[in-house]
Write an enzyme that holds these catalytic residues in place. Sequence first.
Site, PDB file in Angstrom:
ATOM      1  N   GLU A  62     -12.536   6.128  -1.113  1.00  0.00           N
ATOM      2  CA  GLU A  62     -11.978   7.084  -0.146  1.00  0.00           C
ATOM      3  C   GLU A  62     -11.089   8.143  -0.783  1.00  0.00           C
ATOM      4  O   GLU A  62     -11.189   9.323  -0.446  1.00  0.00           O
ATOM      5  CB  GLU A  62     -11.186   6.349   0.953  1.00  0.00           C
ATOM      6  N   HIS A 131      -7.987  -3.704  10.006  1.00  0.00           N
ATOM      7  CA  HIS A 131      -9.011  -2.781  10.508  1.00  0.00           C
ATOM      8  C   HIS A 131      -8.695  -2.231  11.894  1.00  0.00           C
ATOM      9  O   HIS A 131      -9.552  -1.683  12.557  1.00  0.00           O
ATOM     10  CB  HIS A 131     -10.367  -3.497  10.579  1.00  0.00           C
TER      11      HIS A 131
END
Lengths: 329, 344
Positions: A62, A131
């Site tokens: 990322e 998450h």
Amino acid sequence: MNMREITYRQALNEALTEELARDPNVFLMGEEVAEYKGAYKVSQGLLERFGPKRIIDTPISENGFAGLGVGAAMVGLRPIIEFMTFSFSFVAFDQVVNNAPNMLTMSGGQFNIPITFRGPNGPAHQLGATHSHATECLYANVPGLKVCTPATPRDAKGLLKTAVRDNNPVLVLESELLYSSKGMIEPAEMELLIPLGQAEIKREGSDVTIVCYAQTVALALAVAEKFEDEDISAEVLDLRSIKPLDERAIYDSVAKTHRVVIVEQDRPFCGVGAEVCYRIQKNIFDELDAPIGRVSQEDVPMPYNERLEKAVLPNEEKLIAAVKKVCYA
Amino acid sequence: MQPAEQRDEVEMLWLMLLIRRFEERASQQYQAQKIGGFCHLYIGQEAVVTGAIAAIRFDDYIITAYRDHAHALARGTSANACMAELFGKDTGCSRGLGGSMHFFDKEHHMYGGHAIVGAHVPLACGLAFACKYRNEDRVTLCFFGDGAINQGSFHEALNLAALFKLPVIFICENNLFAMGTSVERSTSLKQIVDRAEGYDIPGCVVDGMNFRHVRDTLSEVVESIRKDPHPAFVEARTYRYRGHSMSDPASYRTKDQLEKYRLDDPITRLRAQLTREGKLTNEKFDELDKEAKQIALESVKFAEQSDEPPLEKLYDYTYANSGVEAGVSPATKDSAADTAAATK
């Protein structure tokens, strides 16, 4: 105009397709966006149509690909960077909060960064603490970023298209739980651009304003409906953008109802609700007939257990209680 | 200033002198408290950036870390604009909003000036990605120190560059110390260039105190990349004479080590080479040095006399004009075919 019903997922797909077709400088990059068609199938069909040069799979990296996007934007490309979830954007936090929004100021106005970061945000269902982050309050805190949180297919399409065209870094915070939800939208041949910083009244009312966004819009609408039986008319105001914030719309609604409950999907401490609350009391204190109510997540890491997760999230019970409290009902 | 490719070695020697004299003035002005924040000097490393600049075209891109004054000067940013930036003035290369660590100059293809160690290495990939996307044969030079090579962003960037075959040259200016931590104490490898091998990126080592070695090696690398886009890695072994920043007395290293490198000074070395070859007289050298000193001195005057950024412009640079007209309108003609053609 013949309105049609599509899913949130389809709406995003239409927005991507249209913007990729319109501007050759636009490209989509992220994990699994091309051959896998997106972890949530948002980019279905894009690789076939636009080819691997513009629909680009990346490794799980990322920081690397978010930074690549910022660099490409420095020289005029318009990257759309997908995070598989914004919980993963923390690995790229430095690129999103340091490089993208600071560049224009640090360079004395020489380099604007026309980049879109998008992907699902907020708690989904039993994904556990790592998450389930609702990141809007973190990113809205950073000057130079714009943050929007579409709750409906129409808003998803209109806001994403606007984000791609904006000359600044914009975060489009989608929601995993909304991808399959349906809603009415203009016909495909109409171009739909919804401005950033424009809230929308999703339901008119006169007794109390429920300020909401993203996942909490459906919750607010459901609760508003329940209050019909109790003769409490609730207005549902969807912020749509967190930054810029449509203060005018908030004040107009509060001036009408004189009572407010904010229901946010993030956590209470330094959250979106805290900011909205401050602005209301600062600017239209005299319009208030009751202290401002707020429903947030509980201030704990998200538990996996389903029952406990439900207890952490805003829900109908909590929102109903908050509305009753501000209405002295 | 002329594009680098037209400049001869005497001019590049002059550029090294300009960088050094500028930095000496900056050091003096910092001590006089005219410059705020952090200030990292490049003195000793001049051959790396000048050698690299001499190997590229004017329209190639460069990006670097926080020790960036020399990179802007080498690109052609005026000493006035650089000194004014250090003074935080509106006439600075970043309008006084960036400071020492954030020099930018779009006109001269200098893309910063980035102060989070390693964070700009992915940006370099983006610059190179854009060149490849547009079928341009520009190369991107990405400078960073030996301290950057242990950051995750560095590793992610190298992997992406190799995977996407991006036309970028990663130039590690190995001055032996990441702030006060020596390479032996920070890096598991015997030599930094071996990092490149792990990503299947061709790498080489250059003597960063030798202008010609840097330029000639880089020229070969650049030529190969222009023919066929790919990343490359160059470890330039160099040394900074000063501390990490102005506040650092550099007590972590020995005087002997410093003296050893001073004897190998990049300016002295190029001067000797040119003199030996009859391309430079002592008089000419003195003239160049005098000119460099004069430019540095005048940059201080310019900075002192410049205005501060106006307070009323405080909010002007946070957001660019959005450029979007929102609303609902008939869709623009689908131009997928044109798009495909334009990006082929």
